[in-house]
Design an enzyme around this catalytic site. Sequence first.
Site, PDB file in Angstrom:
ATOM      1  N   ASP A 139     -36.706 -23.173 -36.828  1.00  0.00           N
ATOM      2  CA  ASP A 139     -37.380 -23.893 -37.896  1.00  0.00           C
ATOM      3  C   ASP A 139     -38.473 -24.736 -37.280  1.00  0.00           C
ATOM      4  O   ASP A 139     -38.293 -25.300 -36.203  1.00  0.00           O
ATOM      5  CB  ASP A 139     -36.390 -24.799 -38.626  1.00  0.00           C
ATOM      6  CG  ASP A 139     -35.521 -23.991 -39.565  1.00  0.00           C
ATOM      7  OD1 ASP A 139     -36.002 -22.954 -40.044  1.00  0.00           O
ATOM      8  OD2 ASP A 139     -34.367 -24.389 -39.787  1.00  0.00           O
ATOM      9  N   ASP A 174     -44.909 -51.371 -43.248  1.00  0.00           N
ATOM     10  CA  ASP A 174     -44.388 -50.073 -43.679  1.00  0.00           C
ATOM     11  C   ASP A 174     -43.438 -49.543 -42.618  1.00  0.00           C
ATOM     12  O   ASP A 174     -43.849 -49.211 -41.508  1.00  0.00           O
ATOM     13  CB  ASP A 174     -45.587 -49.132 -43.865  1.00  0.00           C
ATOM     14  CG  ASP A 174     -45.169 -47.779 -44.417  1.00  0.00           C
ATOM     15  OD1 ASP A 174     -43.945 -47.543 -44.508  1.00  0.00           O
ATOM     16  OD2 ASP A 174     -46.062 -46.981 -44.744  1.00  0.00           O
ATOM     17  N   PHE A 176     -44.328 -48.625 -51.288  1.00  0.00           N
ATOM     18  CA  PHE A 176     -44.669 -47.344 -51.901  1.00  0.00           C
ATOM     19  C   PHE A 176     -43.701 -47.072 -53.043  1.00  0.00           C
ATOM     20  O   PHE A 176     -42.504 -47.263 -52.901  1.00  0.00           O
ATOM     21  CB  PHE A 176     -44.558 -46.246 -50.847  1.00  0.00           C
ATOM     22  CG  PHE A 176     -44.848 -44.876 -51.376  1.00  0.00           C
ATOM     23  CD1 PHE A 176     -46.152 -44.385 -51.361  1.00  0.00           C
ATOM     24  CD2 PHE A 176     -43.829 -44.073 -51.874  1.00  0.00           C
ATOM     25  CE1 PHE A 176     -46.414 -43.122 -51.829  1.00  0.00           C
ATOM     26  CE2 PHE A 176     -44.097 -42.803 -52.352  1.00  0.00           C
ATOM     27  CZ  PHE A 176     -45.399 -42.334 -52.332  1.00  0.00           C
ATOM     28  N   LYS A 192     -53.270 -47.901 -48.914  1.00  0.00           N
ATOM     29  CA  LYS A 192     -53.404 -46.522 -48.446  1.00  0.00           C
ATOM     30  C   LYS A 192     -52.462 -45.681 -49.295  1.00  0.00           C
ATOM     31  O   LYS A 192     -51.444 -46.179 -49.785  1.00  0.00           O
ATOM     32  CB  LYS A 192     -53.052 -46.408 -46.957  1.00  0.00           C
ATOM     33  CG  LYS A 192     -51.572 -46.611 -46.650  1.00  0.00           C
ATOM     34  CD  LYS A 192     -51.220 -46.076 -45.285  1.00  0.00           C
ATOM     35  CE  LYS A 192     -49.721 -45.903 -45.119  1.00  0.00           C
ATOM     36  NZ  LYS A 192     -48.942 -47.150 -45.136  1.00  0.00           N
ATOM     37  N   ASP A 252     -28.677 -25.565 -41.333  1.00  0.00           N
ATOM     38  CA  ASP A 252     -27.724 -26.589 -41.750  1.00  0.00           C
ATOM     39  C   ASP A 252     -27.483 -26.607 -43.257  1.00  0.00           C
ATOM     40  O   ASP A 252     -26.507 -27.155 -43.719  1.00  0.00           O
ATOM     41  CB  ASP A 252     -28.165 -27.973 -41.263  1.00  0.00           C
ATOM     42  CG  ASP A 252     -29.527 -28.353 -41.805  1.00  0.00           C
ATOM     43  OD1 ASP A 252     -30.135 -27.518 -42.509  1.00  0.00           O
ATOM     44  OD2 ASP A 252     -29.978 -29.467 -41.523  1.00  0.00           O
ATOM     45  N   ASP A 264     -28.952 -21.717 -46.047  1.00  0.00           N
ATOM     46  CA  ASP A 264     -29.051 -21.040 -44.751  1.00  0.00           C
ATOM     47  C   ASP A 264     -27.839 -20.153 -44.491  1.00  0.00           C
ATOM     48  O   ASP A 264     -27.864 -19.311 -43.583  1.00  0.00           O
ATOM     49  CB  ASP A 264     -29.106 -22.065 -43.611  1.00  0.00           C
ATOM     50  CG  ASP A 264     -30.491 -22.661 -43.471  1.00  0.00           C
ATOM     51  OD1 ASP A 264     -31.443 -21.993 -43.878  1.00  0.00           O
ATOM     52  OD2 ASP A 264     -30.595 -23.778 -42.930  1.00  0.00           O
TER      53      ASP A 264
END
Lengths: 553, 697
Positions: free
Chosen positions: B319, B354, B388, B406, B533, B537
């Site tokens: 992955d 942040d 956020f 932002k 996981d 899958d």
Amino acid sequence: MSDLWAGLSQIGVLLLCLAAAYKPLGDYLARVFTSERHWKLESGIYRVIRVDPDSGQRWTTYAAGVLGFSFVSIVLLYLLQRLQAILPLNFGRGAVDPATAFNTAVSFVTNTNWQSYTPEEAMGHVVQMVGLTVQNFVSAGMGICVAIALVRGFVRANTGRIGNVWVDLTRICVRVLLPISFVFAILLVAGGVVMSLSSGFTSTGIDGMQHTTALAPAASQEVIKELGTNGGGIFNGNSAHPFENPQGWTNLIEIFLILVIPVSLTRTFGVLVGSRKQGYTLLSVMGALWGLMLAVIWWAESHPNGPAALLAGGAMEGKESRFGIAGSALFAGSTTGTSTGAVNAAHDSLTGLGGGGALLNMLFAELTPGGVGTGLYSILVIAIIAVFLAGLMVGRTPEYLGKKLGRREVTCSAIAILAMPALVLLGSGIALLLPGIRATMTNSGAHGLSEVLYAYGSASNNNGSAFAGLTVTNDWFEATLGVAMLFGRFVPILAVLRLAGALAAQRKTPPSAGTLPTQGPMFASLVGGTVVLVAALTFVPALALGPIAEALA
Amino acid sequence: MTITKTPEPEVEPVQANEKPVARAFGPAQIAKAVPDAVGRLGPRHQLRNPVLFVVWIGSVLVTVFAIGQLITGSGQPGFSIAVALWLWFTVFFANVAEAVAEGRGKAQAESLRRTKKDTVAHKLAEDGSVTEISGTDLDIGDHVVVEAGQAIPGDGDVIEGIATVDESAITGESAPVIRESGGDRSSVTGGTTVLSDRIVVRITTKPGESFVDKMIGLVEGASRQKTPNEVALTILLSVLTIIFLLAVLALQPMAAYSGSQQSVVTLTALLVCLIPTTIGALLSAIGIAGMDRLVRRNVLAMSGRAVEAAGDVDTLLLDKTGTITFGNRQATELIAFGDEQALAEAARLSSLADETPEGRSIVDLCVQRYGLAAEAGEAEQDGEFVPFTARTRMSGIDLGARQVRKGATAAVCAWVTEHGGTVPDMTQACVDTISAQGGTPLLCAELVHGRAVVRGVIRLSDVVKPGMRERFAELRAMGIRTVMITGDNPLTAKAIAEEAGVDDFLAEATPEDKLALISQEQEGGRLVAMTGDGTNDAPALAKADVGVAMNTGTAAAKEAGNMVDLDSDPTKLIEIVRIGKQLLITRGALTTFSVANDLAKYFAILPAMFAGIYPQLGKLNIMHLASPTSAILSAVVFNALIIIGLIPLALRGVSYRAVSATKLLRRNLLVYGLGGVITPFVCIWLIDLVIGRLIGA
């Protein structure tokens, strides 16, 4: 010209001829076994024997074909000998006694051509031509069929089918063995090989006595005797007899014929698996061991002990002066390395080291370069074992030519390899245990042991050459050597066909950088090392008491 | 598309550190293994190993023979007893090897058993009432409540709540992990402890079949079965044994014929020296140690077959996120629409408070590239953080009149327009370019003097973990192709694939695509390994030849894979391949060594047997061994001692370097083939020096 240069030039010419034949014959053989088209003659044969030539067989059917054909052949050949008294052209030679008839039938069907009889005295022309010569063709053909079936196992994927034994056998005989035999038979006749249906002629010798000289249809049988690595002579003297092998250049032709198919089959193998290098690699192993054993025998025969031999400049006892030491050593090395067993010199008279070399050449499991077909499949099973060990050492489940080598593949290969040593060791051991047998041995000590080992080595490897000092006409030897020939031939064949089936059923794994490369010098030395190691580990104790003790004395 | 998360974004060193273990093989381990090894001297245990069974029979035979000689006073009883003793040592040393290998697993199993102490389960009935029952009485489908401080009574999935769980009993990792209902972090393991909060767990395995039970079985080697290659090798070794048995059996009549009949003792000694006892004795220890090496790297292989398959892997599916790249995107570039320094300052300010990885990466970039302070200054600390939210899709800070934002392009554009600013024309083009390249653009704007100004764009992008390119090159040398799996569009995927140096990639991958890719590879005859996981899958994990499930993953994923990585580190797949290869190499190398040894043994024993009858065979005694008896005894002693000598190698495994098969073979042939030929010559000669003195004295 000195003997050394004579020998080297003979070897040079031989190698040139083999090199010239390698590509065309190898490619032709590959086409023979892959072509879709049937010849008219072949289609006729298939109609008569009611075979669908386009149907593939599983390994079991293929093996049943090989075994069934061989069994019927043995029975017919046995009956032919037993009924000789009523056959034409028998010249008063009566029924062959049962033990010899059994031994001979097994011997010719198994491509051994061990001869415990004197041909001029025992076999009439019909038995020779209808019985023995026919078997010389089909037994050789069978060996090639089995080898090709194994190669198909590597080439094919996800199928259980490994070809059609009747088609393979018909094609190899019709398209390869018969035409080559025809051409070379004419060549040999030109060289002085006899071709006669008469029983012989009488003449007055220098002693004033009447001597009978036997004649026979020799040329027609001589070529397939060598070409099919059979080895059974139509005269007792075999290729030492002037009517079978009159002069130096016919000697060279016969050696060429012995080697040409086993050598070219490596090309066929390379073409069929799609990588010629694979074929060259196996050929280099065969060639190197052949060269090594040739060097040993030649050197040993040129450097003998004893005043008589030193006076003659070499061990000339038992050798034909028209071939010389080099021509005899070249023949001895080639005939023992190919399971042919034809001889142009008395192997019993070879020096300790030379005779040991010839014996060891057989005990390498007949792959230097081996019999027709048998040499290829023998070296392939050895290669499988080598790949298995080496493959583990590079950290992957071992793969050979894209096929994984698991439990079944290793088991089959191991059985194919184990059969011969088991037969040689058990046969020799038991023979020496029996007081009656020891009483019949004319030589004692180390050489006596070498003779017994040679006899079982020759029979179990389907070679057929002999250390003639051993009297093998008693029932014990006739029977046990017959059994050794049977098991030595068919146990490996069954194991190889089982292996072919298992390989063909597998899917194909593409090679990667992590795959062990099975071409090139390193792999060649690995395979060569495995051949020598297996033979050495198995036979060193026995050889120590025979040839090694003789050679070191 | 499943996103595989690594618990920690830091890169693990290429060689995952083994947990410090006590010395693999020392006097202490031998002492511990001795009683076990003695207990295995009986015939029943030896029957499992054909090579050692032959040695065992030989030992019995020679012992009986020696006792006979003692009673009748004939022959050389001293020599016979010495040979008998060393033959027994050979069997014993083989047992020691196996016992030592198993001993390491036993210690681990012991500590696992302690976690299995009888737990109390709080079973939740449908009406909401809770009853206390014993953990062993639980059934599949039962719901249990687990609260802070309590042990989870069995394996299962969290169906309600979120909690921190201490899994150190299983993983050895002391940092607690979060387990929550739904998603890919729902699986919990029996024996672990909830540290905070309360969860409801649906039990998915029966007591006695739980993960810990499986682990105990695996590390103890109780459920060990011979792997395919091991079976094939055992067949080969058996065949070699048969050949040597025949060679020795046939030797006696030949020796008798030659006038030098051999004693049972000598023939047995020859046989035992020739058959591949070294590899025969160490074979099972090698297998156990291979599994153990995985366990020590916190990987549980459900079968030895899977470990072997790992060595054979041709294609590795990895992955992208979390394996090849860091789990989170990081700021990699600032594109200013004016003053670059002003953009950097604004970007830093907006991200100071942040705490998301993206936010931190922005501050880091500003610190590294623009020399700004990492910590908030005094004035800045008074600022008000604007977090956020899904509605505003922006974050930032208010420092009095100065506001910095932002966030997503559309949201920030709207904010700018609202505050009287204009959005520069180049914005859209810039943002589109970044998106097309697979990055995430964040627009950064600032309110100064009552007017909003767009400062520029922050580019967030995937960052390939350092060292990945080298690892893939290494894999390529090993013959393994890596395929990167990602949900990104093909363009992005290609860019990252090129940067990371993988051989191929699968973009916009769905679980179905992944499954199809595996089938396609397998049809081409290639073996595939992958990690996963999530529940989606599971089919691919089951289909792959080597499926490594992450311990953080769902129960379905763990059930489908044939290995579980307790550290949940997807890059460990590379390590697993290495261990698989090492296991096979160790077997092959020791077999080669064992067989190569025979040459020297022939040179020692054959002259000793037959130089009496054929003096010329004395020339083969190139080691100049003192006497026939000392020569035979020396070979037998060497044969036994080499087993002990090679136990450490068998347990540690032959060192493996990622080079091509040709180089690997050349090296191993040289070390174990040639070494196997030479070593016994030297050792037997040395042993004979000692034994010759002893007999002579």
